[in-house]
Design an enzyme around this catalytic site. Structure first.
Site, mmCIF file in Angstrom:
data_model
loop_
_atom_site.group_PDB
_atom_site.id
_atom_site.type_symbol
_atom_site.label_atom_id
_atom_site.label_comp_id
_atom_site.label_asym_id
_atom_site.label_seq_id
_atom_site.Cartn_x
_atom_site.Cartn_y
_atom_site.Cartn_z
ATOM 1 N N LEU A 1 0.865 -1.176 0.000
ATOM 2 C CA LEU A 1 0.000 0.000 0.000
ATOM 3 C C LEU A 1 0.904 1.229 0.000
ATOM 4 O O LEU A 1 1.974 1.208 0.618
ATOM 5 C CB LEU A 1 -0.889 0.022 1.248
ATOM 6 C CG LEU A 1 -2.010 -1.021 1.339
ATOM 7 C CD1 LEU A 1 -2.620 -1.012 2.732
ATOM 8 C CD2 LEU A 1 -3.083 -0.779 0.279
ATOM 9 N N ASP A 2 0.470 2.314 -0.659
ATOM 10 C CA ASP A 2 1.310 3.509 -0.643
ATOM 11 C C ASP A 2 1.241 4.181 0.730
ATOM 12 O O ASP A 2 0.441 3.812 1.585
ATOM 13 C CB ASP A 2 0.954 4.465 -1.787
ATOM 14 C CG ASP A 2 -0.455 5.017 -1.692
ATOM 15 O OD1 ASP A 2 -0.895 5.369 -0.577
ATOM 16 O OD2 ASP A 2 -1.121 5.118 -2.737
ATOM 17 N N ARG A 3 2.075 5.181 0.934
ATOM 18 C CA ARG A 3 2.263 5.766 2.263
ATOM 19 C C ARG A 3 0.971 6.363 2.820
ATOM 20 O O ARG A 3 0.701 6.280 4.020
ATOM 21 C CB ARG A 3 3.369 6.833 2.214
ATOM 22 C CG ARG A 3 3.754 7.383 3.576
ATOM 23 C CD ARG A 3 5.101 8.072 3.525
ATOM 24 N NE ARG A 3 5.098 9.263 2.709
ATOM 25 C CZ ARG A 3 4.937 10.512 3.181
ATOM 26 N NH1 ARG A 3 4.755 10.697 4.478
ATOM 27 N NH2 ARG A 3 4.969 11.539 2.368
#
Length: 230
Positions: A101-103
């Site tokens: 998952l992105d930040r």
């Protein structure tokens, strides 16, 4: 790795000698005699010859983390904290992320040291459903439903995504089910129809559902049923 190769490498004998040891019933895998030299044996299995261990069983780990925003899905980073800061350091050895998952995104993150298992979970060709709850900048239109159902063309990969489903909650909020999990896929799909995702939270991968009672930043071990579902 094939059993004959393990016996040869770890026991210091030729492959021919290894095959003979296996054929005569002198090799055991997890305490059971195995006479098949071509049997695939993972690093999580114990292997012994004449009762002497030549490969210790490595403990397998399958973790569910409720990822909070602000953490990178990475092992280390010089600028931002990574999700590994949230995991006890005694569990880090061999651990990797199955489906990043992105930040800014939150929710279900799977960490494991079993590479074959994580590949089954994330391989686009297997098409395990991934469910995300999203909010968007603009209302979700009927055209968006239609475009997602047809699949969205990704220029970089030169492919059309598999059909995705939208379950609308409010005009700017929905559950999205995709079947591939490509790089930033949900955000890129909305961008392709002229909208922007303002928040993204992964709720489910296959039959593995994020627990409502698991607080952000906390993790637990997957159940045997969850592991077997992959």
């Amino acid at each position: 790795m094939k059993l004959s190769r393990i016996v040869s490498n770890q026991n210091g004998v030729s492959r021919k000698r290894a095959n003979a040891l296996i054929a005569t019933g002198r090799v055991a895998v997890n305490g059971q005699v195995c006479r098949d030299s071509q049997n695939e044996v993972s690093e999580f299995c114990a292997v012994g010859v004449d009762g002497k261990a030549i490969q210790q069983a490595r403990p397998s780990r399958y973790l569910m983390l409720n990822k909070p925003a602000g953490y990178l899905s990475a092992t280390v980073d010089d600028t931002h904290p990574t999700v590994f800061r949230l995991i006890d350091s005694s569990l880090h050895d061999g651990l990797h992320i199955g489906g990043r998952l992105d930040r800014a995104s939150t929710g279900l993150l799977i960490l494991t040291n079993d590479g074959n298992w994580s590949r089954r979970l994330t391989e686009p060709k297997i098409k395990i459903p991934k469910v995300y709850r999203v909010t968007t900048e603009q209302p979700i239109t009927l055209e968006t439903h239609q475009r997602f159902a047809e699949g969205i063309w990704f220029e970089y990969e030169q492919l059309t995504t598999s059909p995705a489903q939208i379950e609308e909650i409010h005009e700017r909020e929905a559950r999205i089910t995709i079947y591939e999990g490509r790089y930033h896929q949900v955000k890129r799909m909305f961008h392709a129809v002229g909208n922007r995702v303002t928040s993204l939270h992964r709720e489910r991968m296959g039959k593995i559902q994020l627990n409502d009672e698991l607080p952000p930043g906390q993790y637990r071990t997957l159940t045997a049923e969850e592991i077997a579902s992959v």
